[in-house]
Motif scaffolding. Structure first.
Motif, short mmCIF file in Angstrom:
data_model
loop_
_atom_site.label_atom_id
_atom_site.label_comp_id
_atom_site.label_asym_id
_atom_site.label_seq_id
_atom_site.Cartn_x
_atom_site.Cartn_y
_atom_site.Cartn_z
N VAL A 96 0.85 -1.19 0.00
CA VAL A 96 0.00 0.00 0.00
C VAL A 96 0.89 1.24 0.00
O VAL A 96 1.79 1.36 0.83
N ASN A 97 0.61 2.16 -0.92
CA ASN A 97 1.36 3.40 -1.00
C ASN A 97 0.38 4.56 -1.00
O ASN A 97 -0.51 4.65 -1.85
N THR A 98 0.51 5.45 -0.02
CA THR A 98 -0.36 6.61 0.10
C THR A 98 0.45 7.87 -0.14
O THR A 98 1.53 8.04 0.43
N GLU A 99 -0.06 8.76 -0.98
CA GLU A 99 0.62 10.00 -1.30
C GLU A 99 -0.33 11.17 -1.11
O GLU A 99 -1.54 11.05 -1.30
N ARG A 109 -9.20 18.11 -4.31
CA ARG A 109 -9.19 17.84 -5.75
C ARG A 109 -7.77 17.56 -6.23
O ARG A 109 -6.93 18.45 -6.26
N GLY A 110 -7.52 16.32 -6.57
CA GLY A 110 -6.27 15.96 -7.21
C GLY A 110 -5.05 15.92 -6.31
O GLY A 110 -3.95 15.75 -6.80
N GLY A 111 -5.22 16.06 -5.01
CA GLY A 111 -4.05 16.20 -4.16
C GLY A 111 -3.75 15.04 -3.25
O GLY A 111 -2.91 15.17 -2.36
N ARG A 112 -4.42 13.88 -3.44
CA ARG A 112 -4.16 12.76 -2.56
C ARG A 112 -4.65 11.48 -3.23
O ARG A 112 -5.66 11.48 -3.93
N ASN A 113 -3.91 10.39 -3.03
CA ASN A 113 -4.38 9.11 -3.55
C ASN A 113 -3.80 7.97 -2.74
O ASN A 113 -2.90 8.15 -1.92
N ILE A 114 -4.33 6.79 -2.97
CA ILE A 114 -3.83 5.57 -2.35
C ILE A 114 -3.71 4.52 -3.44
O ILE A 114 -4.56 4.43 -4.33
N ASN A 115 -2.64 3.74 -3.38
CA ASN A 115 -2.36 2.73 -4.38
C ASN A 115 -2.21 1.39 -3.67
O ASN A 115 -1.39 1.26 -2.76
N VAL A 116 -3.01 0.40 -4.06
CA VAL A 116 -3.00 -0.92 -3.42
C VAL A 116 -2.62 -1.97 -4.47
O VAL A 116 -3.34 -2.16 -5.45
N ARG A 117 -1.46 -2.58 -4.27
CA ARG A 117 -0.96 -3.58 -5.21
C ARG A 117 -0.94 -3.03 -6.64
O ARG A 117 -1.23 -3.74 -7.61
N PRO A 652 4.54 1.44 -7.90
CA PRO A 652 5.91 1.06 -7.51
C PRO A 652 6.04 -0.45 -7.40
O PRO A 652 5.16 -1.12 -6.86
N GLN A 653 7.15 -0.98 -7.88
CA GLN A 653 7.36 -2.42 -7.78
C GLN A 653 7.77 -2.82 -6.37
O GLN A 653 7.41 -3.89 -5.89
N ILE A 654 8.53 -1.96 -5.69
CA ILE A 654 9.06 -2.31 -4.37
C ILE A 654 8.57 -1.29 -3.34
O ILE A 654 8.66 -0.07 -3.55
N LEU A 655 8.05 -1.80 -2.24
CA LEU A 655 7.68 -0.98 -1.09
C LEU A 655 8.25 -1.65 0.16
O LEU A 655 8.16 -2.87 0.31
#
Length: 759
Positions: A96-99, A109-117, A652-655
């Motif tokens: 999980v990567n949160t930015e 608006r447009g300033g935050r996201n989360i990426n799961v796998r 990202p491939q590596i976390l």
């Protein structure tokens, strides 16, 4: 890629999943302490396994599903000083990567996201008490985290009752609310910090009122902050009111009611294109203009802002049926209302206003029955009506003025949309034996896509949406879309087999769904209407090419729980098909959204903890993810985009993550370190973004029983401890293959302190 080779990983994983044959014996599985404390929780719908005391911050569940959980104590620490951004609670979870473009994790608006796998948050199910009433557009931060009792995130396969909502191919996050306390009391919290951050929170609990069985709570919070660069707030003005009441009855029935109202407004950070992001001096200086600049009035910071008010009500009614059954009903209603101001195209001197008004209402009804000590059944039904979903119902364009005013230019979009309907029955059956637990279920995901009717806007005046119909705007015959109903069966199956008392093999499979994103398709058609009409292509024909994204997900892992060490290694495989992507259409000469792509995710992850001493525990997570397109993508008109084997954007491939939970006397320290590997902003993997390392530090000092104060805490959080200068959030998604991605710099070192007291 040859078709037979594509199927081999899936077939191999399925073979392992079904290889272990359960042996049925006396049941030795008991409920964990967290579950038995909540007498109204459906105790039959999940696989519960006895576990020793868990880490205070974050820990993988012992269930076969790949789900990680955060306790109430972990929420207080990981949630930081803001205590409103649930994404921060995933900081120690694998894959999980949160930015965020803001140091406090705030933005509309447009300033935050989360990426799961590797997948973005568009298809992430967000629920509270299992209810999907967070907004699709606008604010999702309905609840202060001080009012949240627990948090969990499913990263892949999940049971039928989890992840209800419009989409769940990315995963599902759920928050359980903190009930009214049995004892009367008050809790206050005051925070302040960098960039004029100031936040006040207060909660009052009535306690149990005599013999009535009634208790309630009410809370209020107010927060302000400035952006860390440029001018404005990030959004830095947030006011929240939350209340809850619970009524218990002598027959074991219980009624709970929660209500929340949230206001938030503020200004956006200005994103960079890839060329601008190559200039490091831009990272901490590039933003919207602080003053009205002739020739670029549309880039003034206050022409790029948002303002939202959200209200939601959730009830939970539970009733025991016989000795082993429980009926529960969770009706809910939500209203998401506000607007965005933004520049639709940097080359045009226009400011667009997008007014948003969404309403959701629905219910979840569920019956849980313990048929025998070894067999549980859960059957339920979810219904929801949602108005008006994306795409935008209407938008207006304005010409910016040197005095900060706006002069009406035209209606950019005008439409009518019907309701979006969901009807989802589900069933889950769980069987337990001495060493093996097997659970399987199915959900029928039925959704009715609304009708869309667009109108010609030439010459229409600047009046409200309700008033515009008195001017009899004419229908646009090229932009009329009929309703459509889709049905998908979503099966699941999981297995947990104890190899010995401290080691278990787990495997799980489930099919997940992501709704078709007709919003960008409609907006794209509206912006390029002349090109489509010239080729005699209607919006209905474009929508005919859209259908839900489906993914099949398999996880195979181990769960080791020793005296000091806990480990949860996991292998996963996911195949997504009918992925909606935007690709260039040679016939129309514009990009077009079509459900034609496939993608495969293969990865390994390891998470766990180690108790070094009675006062020091480390929590760690490491993951590798290969999420790439399967084959080149060809449009209906024949154009080919060479995507085969390319890593999906912003994946990202590596976390790697490491956190320490150190307690000594009245002190509690929690340093957290995160490594994010390289990413790409574009589909063809030409726009590389460097890897980076971040460290945060959370400190708390506790006092207990000081006069009338039960607990007094002073805490401090230092985010980006070493003041790393880096590119954090990327706007790119796995949907749009042609749009130029945008980039946001990560926030510099941010320091905040809080004093809290419980009476």
């Amino acid at each position: 890629m040859h078709e037979s080779l594509k199927c081999k990983p899936l077939l191999a994983a399925l073979a392992v999943l079904f290889a272990a044959t359960p042996t049925f014996a006396d049941d030795k599985v008991t409920l964990d302490a967290a579950t038995t404390d909540n007498k109204d929780a459906p105790v039959l719908s999940e696989v519960f396994v006895t576990a020793p005391k868990v880490s205070a911050l974050s820990q993988p569940s012992l269930q076969p599903w790949t789900v990680s959980k955060v306790s109430r104590e972990g929420i207080a620490i990981l949630g930081g000083q803001v205590q409103s951004n649930p994404y921060r609670l995933t900081d120690l979870m694998a894959s999980v990567n949160t930015e965020s473009s803001d140091g406090y994790g705030l933005n509309l608006r447009g300033g935050r996201n989360i990426n799961v796998r590797g997948k973005g948050d568009f298809h992430l199910a967000r629920t509270v008490e299992g209810v999907p009433f967070t907004g699709l557009v606008g604010n999702n931060e309905l609840f202060d985290l001080e009012n949240v009792a627990g948090f969990e995130l499913y990263r892949s396969a999940m049971p039928a009752y989890a992840g209800l909502g419009v989409s769940n191919t990315t995963g599902a996050m759920n928050m359980s609310l903190l009930r009214p306390d049995e004892k009367a009391g008050a809790y206050v919290r005051q925070g302040f910090g960098s960039y004029n951050f100031n936040r006040t929170f207060a909660r009052f609990d009535s306690g149990r009122l005599g013999d009535s069985g009634t208790s309630f709570f009410a809370s209020v919070s107010h927060m302000t902050a400035d952006k860390w660069k440029g001018a404005g707030e990030p959004p830095g003005n947030r006011v929240n009111f939350t209340a809850g009441v619970a009524q218990t009855f002598s027959n074991g029935a219980r009624i709970e009611l929660f209500a929340v109202n949230n206001h938030i407004d503020g200004n956006d950070y200005r994103p960079m294109n890839y060329t601008q992001a190559q200039v490091k001096s831009n990272w901490r200086n590039f933003d919207f203009n602080k003053t009205l600049t002739p020739g670029n009035l549309q880039l003034w910071y206050d022409y790029n802002r948002s303002d939202f008010d959200d209200t939601a009500v959730l009830a939970k009614i539970s009733m025991p049926v016989g000795d082993n059954g429980l009926v529960s009903v969770r009706p809910y209603w939500g209203d998401n209302k506000g607007y965005f101001l933004f520049n639709p195209n940097p080359t045009t001197a226009l400011v667009r206003r997008w007014d948003v008004e969404h309403q959701q209402k629905g219910f979840i009804a569920q019956y849980d029955l313990k048929i025998s000590p070894m067999l549980d059944v859960s059957a339920g039904y979810w219904w929801m009506n949602m108005e008006s979903p994306p795409p935008p119902v209407y938008q207006k364009d304005y010409t910016p003025q040197a005095n900060g005013g706006l002069v009406f230019s035209k209606w950019a979009v005008l439409s009518k949309q019907s309701a979006h309907m969901f009807n989802n029955p589900f069933l889950q059956v769980t069987h337990r034996s001495s060493a093996t637990t097997i659970s399987g279920g199915i959900r029928l995901a039925q959704q009715k896509q609304p009708t869309f009717s667009y109108y010609n806007t030439a010459g229409l005046p600047d009046v409200s949406y309700d008033q515009i119909w008195t001017y009899n705007p004419s229908l646009d015959p090229w932009q009329q879309v009929a309703a459509k109903t889709t049905r998908e069966w979503l099966p699941n199956l999981s297995l947990r087999h104890e190899l010995r008392s401290d080691l278990a093999l787990t495997s799980a499979y489930s099919r997940r769904i992501g709704r078709a994103d007709w919003g960008p398709a409609a907006s794209n058609y509206n912006s390029n209407r002349a090109a489509y009409v010239a080729q005699r292509i209607s919006l209905q024909q474009v929508f005919n090419n859209l259908k839900p994204e489906i993914s099949d997900n398999i996880d195979i892992g181990l769960r080791y729980q020793g005296e000091r060490l806990s480990l949860a290694p996991n292998f996963y495989y996911s195949l997504s098909h009918d992925k909606e992507v935007s690709i260039y259409d040679q016939l129309v000469k514009v990009s077009n959204f079509q459900s034609v792509a496939r993608a495969i995710a293969i990865g390994v992850e390891l998470e766990g903890s180690y108790r070094h001493t009675s006062s020091l525990t480390s929590i760690f997570a490491l993951s590798y993810n290969r999420f790439s397109f399967d084959g080149d993508i060809q449009s209906k008109a024949g154009a080919v985009t060479p995507t085969d084997g390319k890593q999906v954007p912003n994946a990202p491939q590596i976390l790697a993550k490491l956190g320490l939970d150190w307690r000594y006397g009245n002190w509690n320290a929690a340093p957290i370190m995160r490594y994010v590997g390289k990413r790409y902003g574009d589909t063809l993997n030409t726009q590389k973004v460097d890897d980076y390392f971040l460290a945060d530090l959370h400190l708390v000092y506790h006092w207990r029983n000081i006069s009338l104060v039960q607990n007094l805490d002073v805490s401090m959080s230092v985010l980006n401890l070493f003041d790393k200068n880096y590119i954090g959030q990327i706007s790119a998604t796995d949907l749009d293959l042609n749009a130029n991605p945008t980039y946001y710099a990560g926030a510099p070192r941010t320091v905040a302190m809080t004093v809290s007291a419980k009476f």
